[in-house]
Design an enzyme around this catalytic site. Structure first.
Site, mmCIF file in Angstrom:
data_model
loop_
_atom_site.group_PDB
_atom_site.id
_atom_site.type_symbol
_atom_site.label_atom_id
_atom_site.label_comp_id
_atom_site.label_asym_id
_atom_site.label_seq_id
_atom_site.Cartn_x
_atom_site.Cartn_y
_atom_site.Cartn_z
ATOM 1 N N GLU A 152 0.799 -1.225 0.000
ATOM 2 C CA GLU A 152 0.000 0.000 0.000
ATOM 3 C C GLU A 152 0.827 1.267 0.000
ATOM 4 O O GLU A 152 0.332 2.329 -0.323
ATOM 5 C CB GLU A 152 -0.966 0.011 1.191
ATOM 6 N N ASP A 179 18.062 14.991 -32.673
ATOM 7 C CA ASP A 179 18.178 15.925 -33.790
ATOM 8 C C ASP A 179 19.504 16.635 -33.599
ATOM 9 O O ASP A 179 19.696 17.329 -32.608
ATOM 10 C CB ASP A 179 17.019 16.921 -33.775
ATOM 11 N N ASP A 192 15.739 20.346 -29.934
ATOM 12 C CA ASP A 192 15.668 21.712 -29.411
ATOM 13 C C ASP A 192 14.817 22.655 -30.238
ATOM 14 O O ASP A 192 14.736 23.832 -29.924
ATOM 15 C CB ASP A 192 17.076 22.301 -29.300
#
Length: 872
Positions: free
Chosen positions: A303, A345, A609
């Site tokens: 839990e 990239d 980016d």
């Protein structure tokens, strides 16, 4: 004819971008498009533009689906594990265990609030996209130029562009003069591309459509008139924004938690039904039997798992922040550790994102300060459009310490995109004048008749040698310019293009967007950690291949965007794994590549980016951006690297694997011990005339055993854990749980025998003795199974060790405390207590032996547990 045909065209659906146009609109003539869009060469009338805006909506990026805050909050309760925990709290309430119920409910609420906060904050991504394109535009209305907010640009408008213009929508060039557009945000191309009127091929990729301009890009030089074809979310930029508006895909970590929850649900349902049925069949009290069966289910449930996950992730995020990595989505920390493929990239990630002059060479290919000097004079004295190439030349000349003073600028033949060269005329102190030209090599070479310092005739053989050098450097990914000169006579009249003749070829300038200094080392470090690198870029194949070689990627195949378009998804599924470089691709193709890798079973990271990377960052299991990225890329990413040192990425991966390791330690220790204890109680309930433990005692046992787990986030991790990617493996967890759970049950049954036959314990004494034994075994197993090594050769964290010892002391104290009667316990004789402790020590030895046999059988290749170091 076209206007008549339009009468039979179906009106477009609202919000689809307006008047229907063919998908490959760039392949049509300007006249056909103007007719199809019911426009005119002089633009729309104000009234018609207003009608179209009312029909299509404003030229804004709007999300297709937005969840309310309440909807996001309620979605957090879809997890089966969360539902199990809510049931556990209700059971605790039914058993009058108010403290246990409160603890469970607080944990559930805290974990759901954390998930809600993360998703709500991530929803700001679309707002960043909107702010990126909030601009004004010049359009022709009623034949006159008007400056309007970009949101008022309508389909069919004629847009006026000039240097510096931001483009508000997608369109086709009607007329242009020296128009160069920087579209790196969509295609990743390092240099501006020329745009000219005239149809292109229908199958042309995004970067190959030389007559199209796109929302979000900008004009670097020249002027143009553009017919707007698509606005708002129908644009390429808008389609990316629309996909980002969807709920982020489930992470590998979340999928693992979900599978784990389903596994526990099946086991618990089976156990509850079986135990309840057997106890009722044996005429035991039905209500007590029901509470006992449900308490077994609660006892099996870890839990505190949401709390443990939150704590470990928070600790990981803090440590990564100290390394210079900002974590935007906590669950992705564990994905970072599981990542086995990193796509990037190259521009601004592997490379610096800044054009640099790699070298100046003479006609023979030898480094030449004279060629650099000539280029430096040309770049410093030209007064035309500032461009990154001239800035790179000036920076290189300054770094080389070349003296460019002492020359006076007499005249300039400015750059134009037809000649593709620029010339300056300079005079030295004596008054001698010289024309220095710099530009595209083929154009410069066409103006030359001589070469070198000796002015040798530029015959066919020498021309072939120069062209061969150019081809060789181009194949390596360089952009090559030529430099030439000649002496000119002094005169009052201006110098013109006619004077760019009979030049002497001086040499070459090689430009490169260079790899970051640490990129090669990062690639090597990633390879050693089992992470393969793939370059996905919109730039041309030669540049991409050069970068791949520069950063140390092994020889591998290359795919271009056009080749990728020719593949169906099944073919791409096979090709993606074998390909290291994808060049000339658009954002949607990047997404296809990532999805193909994911379907192949990889956990995929993407590093980018630009706006062109936002969709890929969003789709990948792990989105990584850099501090110099555009805002949209940062918002789409799970991680943002604040340092330009890509070595922090390697450290981040190590941290992700550490966090994953500590989370899995808790799961393995808890489910194996819990399963054993609950299985033992289920068996005992069948043969004993009384319940082996009360429901409240089960919950207390489970609660106390989880206290040390809250410190597991700071536990030490063996070095082999960070050596390879680690992933969720439900089969491994199941096998581990069954084996070590059954071993725990064997010792539980042995304890039963000792308590009943050796000590003839009464029900209260039996429950007390077994409570202590089951709690002690659950505590020590956490220290033993947390490592594959011998437990004494892998030192636990200080807080984990201290909290474990503290709970052991509490377990031994409870039967003798004032709380004992209230909890249903009684003090134990010293001999019985010593017997329980002895059984616990014997259990530790048995677990060590079982651990050795288990890993010898499954092997590290079959499961995701790390290999054991030699001698451990």
């Amino acid at each position: 004819m076209y206007r008549l045909a339009r009468l039979f065209q179906r009106a477009p659906a609202p919000g689809t971008g307006g008047q229907a146009v063919p998908e490959a609109y760039w392949s049509l003539s300007a006249e056909r498009l103007i007719a199809d869009l019911d426009s005119e060469p002089q633009g729309l009338a104000d009234a018609e533009a207003a009608r179209r805006l009312a029909r299509d909506g404003a030229n804004r990026l709007v999300t297709t689906r937005q969840a309310t805050a309440l909807g996001l909050f309620l979605s957090q309760f879809k997890s089966p594990l969360v539902l199990i925990l809510i049931a556990a709290s209700l059971i605790s309430l039914a058993a009058a265990e108010w403290i246990d119920a409160s603890v469970v409910l607080v944990i559930v609420l805290g974990s759901t609030l954390l998930g809600f906060t993360q998703e709500y904050v991530a929803g700001n991504m679309i707002d960043k996209l909107r702010s990126k394109v909030t601009i004004h535009s010049s359009v022709l209305r009623d034949g006159q130029p008007q400056t309007l907010p970009s949101s008022q640009v309508a389909q069919g408008d004629v847009l006026l562009l000039s240097a510096g213009s931001l483009i508000p929508a997608d369109g086709v060039v009607l007329a242009a003069k020296d128009l160069y557009v920087d579209q790196a945000v969509l295609t990743g191309e390092t240099f501006p591309v020329e745009k000219q009127p005239g149809p292109t091929l229908a199958q042309a990729g995004l970067a190959e459509r030389g007559n199209c301009v796109y929302m979000g890009t900008n004009v670097r030089s020249g002027t143009a008139r553009v017919l707007i074809v698509r606005t708002g979310k129908a644009t390429v930029f808008g389609q990316i924004a629309g996909k980002l508006a969807l709920r982020p895909p489930m992470t590998e970590f979340e999928r693992g938690i979900q599978r784990f929850g389903y596994l526990l649900t099946r086991i618990m349902l089976t156990m509850v039904v079986a135990v309840l049925a057997i106890n009722i069949f044996m005429d035991k009290p039905p209500i007590a039997s029901l509470l006992f069966a449900l308490a077994l289910a609660v006892g099996l449930t870890p839990e505190l798992l949401p709390a443990i996950v939150s704590i470990t992730l928070s600790h990981g995020a803090k440590r990564m922040a100290r390394l210079g990595v900002i974590v935007r989505r906590l669950n992705s920390i564990e994905n970072l550790g599981s990542m086995d493929v990193l796509c990037t990239d190259k521009t601004g990630t592997l490379t610096a994102g800044v054009v640099e002059l790699d070298g100046a060479y003479d006609e023979l290919g030898q480094a030449s300060r004279e060629v650099l000097r000539l280029a430096g004079v040309n770049a410093r004295l030209q007064s035309g459009l500032v461009n990154p190439l001239d800035a790179a030349v000036r920076a290189a000349a300054d770094q080389a310490g070349l003296a460019l003073d002492g020359l006076a600028r007499i005249d300039e033949i400015p750059y134009d995109f037809v000649r593709k060269c620029l010339s300056v005329v300079v005079a030295d102190a004596s008054g001698a004048r010289q024309l220095i030209a710099k530009g595209a090599l083929d154009r410069i070479l066409a103006l030359c008749t001589r070469e070198g310092a000796q002015g040798l005739p530029l015959d066919a053989g020498r021309r072939a040698r120069i062209e061969a050098s150019y081809e060789r450097w181009s194949a390596q990914g360089y952009r090559v310019l030529g430099v030439a000169w000649r002496a000119v006579d002094a005169r009052e009249a201006a110098y013109t293009r006619a004077d760019e003749c009979e030049l002497c070829f001086a040499g070459f300038l090689l430009f490169l967007d260079p790899p970051k200094p640490d990129a090669r080392q990062t690639v090597a470090d990633l390879a050693r950690r089992g992470v393969g690198l793939k370059i996905i870029t919109g730039d041309n194949r030669k540049v991409a291949r050069h970068v791949a070689e520069a950063v140390g990627l092994p020889e591998a195949s290359l795919l271009t965007g056009s080749e990728l378009d020719a593949m169906d998804n099944a073919a791409l599924l096979h090709a993606a794994e074998r390909t290291a470089v994808f060049a000339e691709v658009d954002p949607n193709q990047k997404e296809r590549i990532i999805l193909a890798l994911q379907k192949s079973g990889h956990v995929v990271g993407y590093m980018g980016d630009g706006i062109n990377d936002a969709l890929a960052l969003h789709t990948a299991d792990v989105g990584i951006s850099v501090d110099t990225a555009v805002d949209v890329a940062k918002e789409a990413a799970d991680f943002v690297l604040l340092s330009k040192d890509l070595g922090v990425l390697r450290q981040g991966i190590d941290e992700g694997r550490t966090t994953f390791a500590n989370t899995l330690k808790y799961i393995l220790a808890t489910v194996s011990a819990n399963f054993g204890n609950m299985f033992s109680m289920a068996l005992a309930s069948i043969f004993l005339p009384f319940l082996p433990l009360l429901a409240s005692q089960i919950l207390l046992n489970n609660f106390l055993s989880d206290i040390p787990a809250t410190t597991i986030a700071g536990d030490r991790v063996d070095a082999e854990w960070v050596a390879r990617p680690r992933r969720w493996d439900a089969l491994f967890i199941r096998d581990y749980m069954v084996l070590f759970g059954l071993l725990s049950s064997v010792f539980d049954l042995l304890t039963f025998g000792v308590l009943l036959w050796l000590f003839e314990a009464a029900p209260e004494e039996f429950r007390t003795g077994w409570f202590i034994e089951s709690l002690l075994t659950e505590l020590v197993i956490a220290l033993v199974v947390r490592t594959r090594r011998r437990f004494y050769r892998s030192r636990p964290g200080n807080w984990l060790l201290a909290s474990t010892l503290a709970v052991v002391a509490v377990a031994l104290w409870i039967p003798y405390s004032p709380l004992s009667p209230m909890l249903g316990f009684v003090p134990l004789p010293a001999t019985l207590l010593l017997a329980v402790i002895a059984l616990t020590l014997l259990y530790v030895l048995a677990v060590e032996l079982a651990k050795t046999l288990f890993y010898a059988r499954v092997g590290s290749a079959r499961r995701q547990w790390p290999a054991s170091p030699a001698g451990a």
